[in-house]
Design an enzyme around this catalytic site. Structure first.
Site, PDB file in Angstrom:
ATOM      1  N   CYS A 151       0.814  -1.229   0.000  1.00 30.83           N
ATOM      2  CA  CYS A 151       0.000   0.000   0.000  1.00 30.83           C
ATOM      3  C   CYS A 151       0.848   1.282   0.000  1.00 30.83           C
ATOM      4  CB  CYS A 151      -0.967  -0.003   1.175  1.00 30.83           C
ATOM      5  SG  CYS A 151      -0.312  -0.737   2.682  1.00 30.83           S
ATOM      6  N   HIS A 240      -2.752   6.227   4.687  1.00 33.46           N
ATOM      7  CA  HIS A 240      -1.322   6.326   4.980  1.00 33.46           C
ATOM      8  C   HIS A 240      -0.808   7.698   4.534  1.00 33.46           C
ATOM      9  CE1 HIS A 240      -1.579   2.186   5.889  1.00 33.46           C
ATOM     10  NE2 HIS A 240      -0.865   1.650   4.918  1.00 33.46           N
TER      11      HIS A 240
HETATM   12  P1  NAP Z   1      -6.441  -9.571   7.241  1.00 33.52           P
HETATM   13  O1  NAP Z   1      -7.412  -8.515   7.597  1.00 33.52           O
HETATM   14  O2  NAP Z   1      -5.640 -10.176   8.328  1.00 33.52           O
HETATM   15  O3  NAP Z   1      -7.190 -10.711   6.447  1.00 33.52           O
HETATM   16  C1  NAP Z   1      -6.557 -11.899   6.109  1.00 33.52           C
HETATM   17  C2  NAP Z   1      -7.545 -12.787   5.346  1.00 33.52           C
HETATM   18  O4  NAP Z   1      -6.882 -13.990   4.974  1.00 33.52           O
HETATM   19  C3  NAP Z   1      -8.769 -13.150   6.108  1.00 33.52           C
HETATM   20  O5  NAP Z   1      -9.829 -13.099   5.158  1.00 33.52           O
HETATM   21  C4  NAP Z   1      -8.518 -14.594   6.543  1.00 33.52           C
HETATM   22  O6  NAP Z   1      -9.782 -15.227   6.475  1.00 33.52           O
HETATM   23  C5  NAP Z   1      -7.650 -15.124   5.419  1.00 33.52           C
HETATM   24  N1  NAP Z   1      -6.672 -16.131   5.831  1.00 33.52           N
HETATM   25  C6  NAP Z   1      -5.872 -16.122   6.921  1.00 33.52           C
HETATM   26  N2  NAP Z   1      -5.058 -17.203   6.917  1.00 33.52           N
HETATM   27  C7  NAP Z   1      -5.358 -17.905   5.811  1.00 33.52           C
HETATM   28  C8  NAP Z   1      -4.875 -19.101   5.234  1.00 33.52           C
HETATM   29  N3  NAP Z   1      -3.909 -19.814   5.818  1.00 33.52           N
HETATM   30  N4  NAP Z   1      -5.419 -19.523   4.089  1.00 33.52           N
HETATM   31  C9  NAP Z   1      -6.377 -18.829   3.472  1.00 33.52           C
HETATM   32  N5  NAP Z   1      -6.892 -17.664   3.968  1.00 33.52           N
HETATM   33  C10 NAP Z   1      -6.372 -17.213   5.109  1.00 33.52           C
HETATM   34  O7  NAP Z   1      -5.359  -9.016   6.206  1.00 33.52           O
HETATM   35  P2  NAP Z   1      -5.545  -7.893   5.068  1.00 33.52           P
HETATM   36  O8  NAP Z   1      -5.126  -6.600   5.628  1.00 33.52           O
HETATM   37  O9  NAP Z   1      -6.881  -8.039   4.462  1.00 33.52           O
HETATM   38  O10 NAP Z   1      -4.408  -8.297   4.037  1.00 33.52           O
HETATM   39  C11 NAP Z   1      -4.630  -9.248   3.015  1.00 33.52           C
HETATM   40  C12 NAP Z   1      -3.459  -9.202   2.039  1.00 33.52           C
HETATM   41  O11 NAP Z   1      -3.406  -7.916   1.442  1.00 33.52           O
HETATM   42  C13 NAP Z   1      -2.079  -9.434   2.665  1.00 33.52           C
HETATM   43  O12 NAP Z   1      -1.273 -10.142   1.799  1.00 33.52           O
HETATM   44  C14 NAP Z   1      -1.554  -8.007   2.846  1.00 33.52           C
HETATM   45  O13 NAP Z   1      -0.145  -7.971   2.846  1.00 33.52           O
HETATM   46  C15 NAP Z   1      -2.129  -7.337   1.625  1.00 33.52           C
HETATM   47  N6  NAP Z   1      -2.307  -5.889   1.705  1.00 33.52           N
HETATM   48  C16 NAP Z   1      -3.020  -5.349   2.737  1.00 33.52           C
HETATM   49  C17 NAP Z   1      -3.210  -3.971   2.767  1.00 33.52           C
HETATM   50  C18 NAP Z   1      -3.969  -3.291   3.875  1.00 33.52           C
HETATM   51  O14 NAP Z   1      -4.022  -2.042   3.881  1.00 33.52           O
HETATM   52  N7  NAP Z   1      -4.585  -4.004   4.812  1.00 33.52           N
HETATM   53  C19 NAP Z   1      -2.711  -3.181   1.743  1.00 33.52           C
HETATM   54  C20 NAP Z   1      -2.000  -3.775   0.695  1.00 33.52           C
HETATM   55  C21 NAP Z   1      -1.823  -5.132   0.696  1.00 33.52           C
HETATM   56  P3  NAP Z   1     -10.397 -16.352   7.393  1.00 33.52           P
HETATM   57  O15 NAP Z   1      -9.492 -16.535   8.556  1.00 33.52           O
HETATM   58  O16 NAP Z   1     -11.754 -15.840   7.724  1.00 33.52           O
HETATM   59  O17 NAP Z   1     -10.464 -17.462   6.453  1.00 33.52           O
END
Ligand code: NAP
Length: 357
Positions: A151, A240
């Site tokens: 991000c 951010h």
């Molecule tokens: P998050 O809120 O922690 O969500 C993680 C998601 O992944 C949940 O839906 C969880 O769902 C699922 N999950 C967890 N462990 C898993 C596994 N072993 N297998 C399959 N699904 C799994 O994280 P997020 O912020 O949404 O980030 C998601 C991705 O986007 C990451 O790679 C992060 O680096 C990237 N990202 C995030 C942002 C941001 O601003 N947040 C920005 C850019 C990129 P369940 O446990 O319900 O299945």
């Protein structure tokens, strides 16, 4: 552009987290895409989306999505599953499964860090480097992966791109103040972040050193200037903020207004401008002395624009005698910085007829 916008079925992998929820919000009523599958970890597979998700967005959870059953991730590779997949998988969990899905013929638009720096995976900001999309031809799978940068890398690259193109950047120092939702949900503990700033986010500085250069270069050759990042987590929900000090290359006769004009007039290529998620102005230049601010500016153009203010020249040159310019940028981390960027990239792929219904 396909005529009459026939809709394409899409799936969301990891739809319950901070980025996954944004995908649901952006895609449930989209002109090109129809969400027909949602996948989750083994913890949540088999549940209805409305039961599994802790919906944290201000918008209503769409009824038609709430009643959908979450499927196991691996089933997204089945021929009957949609051919387009938006991935909000966490790091490591994404690594093998995204390659598996591409091998199964799926177009994967990923937010995970795992494949961002792979040579044949384009890291795309549609307005900046849409030509990198052709790297997908080099992937040996029948489908492909298009990745989003981190991000903060997306925000920094939008701040840099017009200046790199017009004046050349010799060196960049950046300091980020990153929102809580950047760490996913539930993220950092309240005890740690209340009344506090945490000057560390694991792995983040290294991404900021490398990812903007991949996007600012050609498809095959990264741009070449050093980026010196310092990152921090602050007690802000979304948005951010990035303070940048840039030593520019071509500064003979350069006035501050040329920098302002370069940023304010940035549009991106014609084929991107009319896509459904494209903002009218990818960059909004603000003149108020106390802007940008997360609460006031993160939602500009549905969270797809970066707001830039406090454009100024430092009174001192750097040790090499180069003039140094300061700007402060602000963007929405789960919209432009994640789900919104993926959706825009997928819209571009749709417009180029790269997606199979
Ligand atoms: P998050 O809120 O922690 O969500 C993680 C998601 O992944 C949940 O839906 C969880 O769902 C699922 N999950 C967890 N462990 C898993 C596994 N072993 N297998 C399959 N699904 C799994 O994280 P997020 O912020 O949404 O980030 C998601 C991705 O986007 C990451 O790679 C992060 O680096 C990237 N990202 C995030 C942002 C941001 O601003 N947040 C920005 C850019 C990129 P369940 O446990 O319900 O299945």
């Amino acid at each position: 552009m396909p005529e009459a916008f026939p809709q394409i079925e899409v799936a969301i992998a990891a739809s319950t987290g901070a980025v996954g929820q944004r995908f649901v919000e952006l895609l449930h009523d989209h002109p090109y895409f129809n969400v027909s599958a949602l996948a989750a970890s083994d913890r949540s597979a088999g549940k209805l989306y409305g039961e599994a998700v802790d919906w944290r967005l201000d918008s209503e959870l769409p009824q038609e999505i709430s009643g959908m059953e979450l499927m196991p991730l691996i089933e997204l590779g089945e021929p009957t599953s949609p051919n387009v997949i938006f991935s909000a998988l966490p790091s490591n969990a994404a690594d093998e499964i995204e390659v598996h899905l591409a091998a199964a013929g799926k177009a994967v638009f990923s937010n995970a860090p795992d494949h961002r720096m792979d040579e044949d995976v384009p890291l795309v900001i549609a307005e900046i480097n849409s030509d990198h999309m052709r790297l997908t031809d080099q992937q040996t799978t029948s489908g492909f992966i298009v990745a989003n940068a981190n991000c903060s890398s997306i925000m920094a690259t939008l701040m840099f791109a017009p200046l790199e193109e017009q004046f050349g950047i010799d060196e960049a120092h950046i300091f980020t103040q990153q929102a809580l939702s950047g760490a996913g949900y539930p993220g950092v503990s309240a005890m740690d972040i209340t009344d506090n700033v945490i000057p560390f986010i694991a792995g983040e500085a290294d991404k900021l050193r490398r990812e903007p250069l991949k996007m600012l270069g050609t498809a095959y050759q990264a741009a070449d200037f050093p980026i010196f990042p310092t990152v921090s987590r602050v007690n802000v929900r979304d948005g951010h903020l990035i303070v940048a000090h840039l030593s520019l290359r071509e500064t003979v006769d350069l006035e501050l207004e040329h920098i302002t004009e370069a940023l304010a007039s940035f549009r991106g290529p014609e084929e991107v401008r009319n896509l459904p998620s494209a903002p009218k102005l990818p960059i909004h230049v603000l003149s108020q002395p106390d802007r940008p601010q997360p609460r006031l500016d993160r939602d500009t153009e549905n969270g797809m624009s970066v707001s830039i203010g406090q454009i100024s020249e430092e009174p001192n040159t750097d040790r090499m005698g180069r003039r140094v310019f300061k700007l402060i940028g602000l963007g929405h981390n789960t919209l432009r910085g994640a789900a919104g960027q993926s959706v825009l990239n997928a819209e571009l792929a749709y417009a180029r007829d790269l997606l199979t219904p």
